[in-house]
Design an enzyme around this catalytic site. Structure first.
Site, PDB file in Angstrom:
ATOM      1  N   SER A  54      -9.731  -1.202   6.804  1.00  0.00           N
ATOM      2  CA  SER A  54      -9.146  -1.025   5.470  1.00  0.00           C
ATOM      3  C   SER A  54      -8.374  -2.204   4.900  1.00  0.00           C
ATOM      4  O   SER A  54      -7.982  -2.162   3.742  1.00  0.00           O
ATOM      5  CB  SER A  54      -8.257   0.205   5.442  1.00  0.00           C
ATOM      6  OG  SER A  54      -9.067   1.346   5.362  1.00  0.00           O
ATOM      7  N   LYS A 104       0.872  -1.182   0.000  1.00  0.00           N
ATOM      8  CA  LYS A 104       0.000   0.000   0.000  1.00  0.00           C
ATOM      9  C   LYS A 104       0.906   1.228   0.000  1.00  0.00           C
ATOM     10  O   LYS A 104       1.956   1.235   0.669  1.00  0.00           O
ATOM     11  CB  LYS A 104      -0.868  -0.030   1.257  1.00  0.00           C
ATOM     12  CG  LYS A 104      -1.939   1.041   1.326  1.00  0.00           C
ATOM     13  CD  LYS A 104      -2.807   0.817   2.562  1.00  0.00           C
ATOM     14  CE  LYS A 104      -3.975   1.794   2.658  1.00  0.00           C
ATOM     15  NZ  LYS A 104      -4.833   1.540   3.817  1.00  0.00           N
ATOM     16  N   SER A 112      -9.667   1.243   2.679  1.00  0.00           N
ATOM     17  CA  SER A 112      -8.845   2.089   1.838  1.00  0.00           C
ATOM     18  C   SER A 112      -7.737   1.356   1.087  1.00  0.00           C
ATOM     19  O   SER A 112      -7.185   1.895   0.152  1.00  0.00           O
ATOM     20  CB  SER A 112      -8.220   3.184   2.701  1.00  0.00           C
ATOM     21  OG  SER A 112      -7.351   2.615   3.662  1.00  0.00           O
TER      22      SER A 112
HETATM   23  N1  GLN Z   1     -13.296   3.231   6.165  1.00  0.00           N
HETATM   24  C1  GLN Z   1     -12.686   3.639   7.377  1.00  0.00           C
HETATM   25  C2  GLN Z   1     -12.395   5.120   7.343  1.00  0.00           C
HETATM   26  O1  GLN Z   1     -12.685   5.702   6.351  1.00  0.00           O
HETATM   27  C3  GLN Z   1     -11.444   2.842   7.636  1.00  0.00           C
HETATM   28  C4  GLN Z   1     -10.210   3.369   7.023  1.00  0.00           C
HETATM   29  C5  GLN Z   1      -9.001   2.568   7.326  1.00  0.00           C
HETATM   30  O2  GLN Z   1      -9.059   1.509   7.956  1.00  0.00           O
HETATM   31  N2  GLN Z   1      -7.857   3.107   6.947  1.00  0.00           N
HETATM   32  O3  GLN Z   1     -11.888   5.689   8.265  1.00  0.00           O
END
Ligand code: GLN
Length: 467
Positions: A174, A75, A150
């Site tokens: 994410s 990532k 994400s």
């Molecule tokens: N969807 C969650 C957020 O927008 C989780 C994001 C993540 O785990 N980086 O904060």
């Protein structure tokens, strides 16, 4: 799809070579990534060639591990010395990292071939990879849909077969949610077991790095390679407790929390079928009550905004990254941040600053932390009785690109089953559990007590056999 162990066998016997694996991965990327857009770029030839030489040397010396010679995607919020790392943000578009993240060092030492940078929501904020400044990643199962987020690029690159392994980060789901949307395995380790050094911080008390893989066994191999105490991360756990391996073969399900409004009918049906299968495999299922689960979205979206607003203050256009000069330093600072950050990042910084402001700090941030502690205690109590708690990973399957892009609240609500895990700091794994009538992947999520990864792997492997 081959497993890491199988591929390792082929590398040892000479049935395949490290070069062949790397060329095959590059070929798959050339053929498919134009459409899917899982990757933001490949690492430099210099790095890739050095890693190939290192891997071959390890095979020659007999020191190869199961990850030696295996291409891996990271990532793009994990830094690799001398390579770009953008967090999918304009503000870091040209940023080149000056050091290796601890996970990078560990993967390099294990002989893995770090191949490329995966697309993501900007600074990991989102659940669809639509918040990337560099374009959306499409779902390999249906290109009109999102890959999740994400870490959408990491998940998609494994799902379409570019690589067997990718790393992502999980602050509120994410890793698990994109793994679920893309039909692969995703692990969020216990907070503090994998070093965060070299991971661009989002919510420091919630962030964890973890693997994407095609199977539980492969995810376990990667977890074992990247975990461990690290002096460079002050929240890294020094002595990871030994596991007690005797399973009670008891699974807790918070039924009233799972059977809620907004959960897709097919998701619920699939989850109930998964639980029936586990019953058939000899697991006892008990209904558990975790009263404060209902509060977890509110807690998460206070804590994470607060931590985001502090963490992202460092992107000031002075030390590194994009820098817009203006008549005064403060004007340049404001312009850099307004133009460098996308709308979701700006929204979160503003809301985080608000919840931390004097007068509201107690009402929001401190209260959220109190509820956080109550939920932790509730989980602890439940884990006295059961090995794991099971829930769906996501209340909905992969949605259409654009469907929720302009409705941040709808996007936040989709994190209902993943955020409690980060709030409490426990480990959880998302494992494919079948498909919808439209052929979209669905997953089961298993949650274990702190340091209970081996429990997740044991039950996860049992569950995999049922599909
Ligand atoms: N969807 C969650 C957020 O927008 C989780 C994001 C993540 O785990 N980086 O904060």
């Amino acid at each position: 799809m081959k497993t890491l162990i199988e591929l390792h066998g082929e590398l040892v016997s000479g049935a395949t070579t490290v070069e062949a694996l790397v060329s095959q991965a590059k070929k798959t990327i050339t053929e498919k990534d134009g459409e899917i857009h899982a990757l933001l770029g490949l690492y430099s030839d210099a790095l890739i060639n050095a890693q190939i030489a290192h891997a071959k040397d390890m095979f020659a010396r007999g020191t190869a591990t199961a990850l030696t010679g295996i291409p891996v995607v990271l990532k793009d919020n994990i830094v690799v010395r001398g390579e770009k790392a953008t967090a999918a943000s304009k503000i870091l578009e040209e940023y080149v990292a000056t050091y290796d993240a601890t996970v990078v060092k560990k993967l390099k030492d294990a002989g893995a071939i770090l191949l490329g940078r995966a697309n993501m929501d900007e600074f990991a904020m989102g659940g669809s990879t639509e918040n990337s400044a560099f374009g959306v990643t499409k779902n390999p199962h249906d290109a009109t849909r999102v890959a999740g987020g994400s870490s959408g690029g990491s998940a998609a690159s494994v799902a379409y077969g570019a690589v067997l392994i990718a790393l992502g980060s999980d602050t509120g789901g994410s890793i698990r949610q994109p793994a679920s949307f893309c039909g692969i395995v995703g692990l969020k380790p216990t907070y503090g077991t994998v070093s965060r050094y070299g991971l661009m911080a989002m919510g420091s008390s919630l962030d964890q790095i973890g693997p994407f893989a095609n199977s539980v066994e492969d995810a376990e191999i990667v977890f074992n390679a990247i975990k461990g105490a690290d002096d460079l991360d002050s929240t890294s756990v020094k002595n990871i407790p030994e596991q007690n391996h005797t399973l009670k073969k008891k699974i807790g399900v918070p039924w009233s929390f799972v059977r809620r409004e907004g959960v897709d009918a097919e998701v619920l049906k699939n989850f109930e079928a998964s639980i029936e299968k586990l019953k058939g495999a000899g697991y006892e299922i008990v209904d558990v009550s975790l009263e404060h689960l209902e509060k977890s979205l509110s807690v998460y979206y206070v804590v994470v905004f607060a931590e985001i607003s502090s963490n992202l203050a460092r992107y000031d256009g002075i030390r590194y990254g994009m820098s817009i000069k203006d008549e005064s330093m403060i004007k340049g600072y404001l312009k850099t941040r307004t133009e460098g950050f996308g709308p979701e990042v700006r929204r979160r910084i503003l809301l985080g600053t608000y919840v931390l402001s004097s007068g509201y700090y107690d009402a929001y941030y401190n209260k959220a932390n109190l509820v956080r502690e109550m939920l932790r205690q509730e989980f602890e109590k439940v884990f006295e009785e059961v090995d794991v708690v099971a829930m769906p990973t996501s209340p909905i399957p992969a949605f259409k690109i654009g469907e929720k892009a302009h409705d941040p609240l709808a996007m936040y609500l989709a994190d209902i089953f993943t955020v409690p895990v980060n709030i409490v700091g426990v480990p959880a794994i998302s494992i494919p559990s079948g498909k919808t009538a439209e052929n979209l992947p669905l997953s089961l999520q298993l949650i274990a007590p702190h340091f209970g990864e081996s429990t997740l792997f044991a039950i996860g492997k049992d569950f995999e056999k049922l599909y």
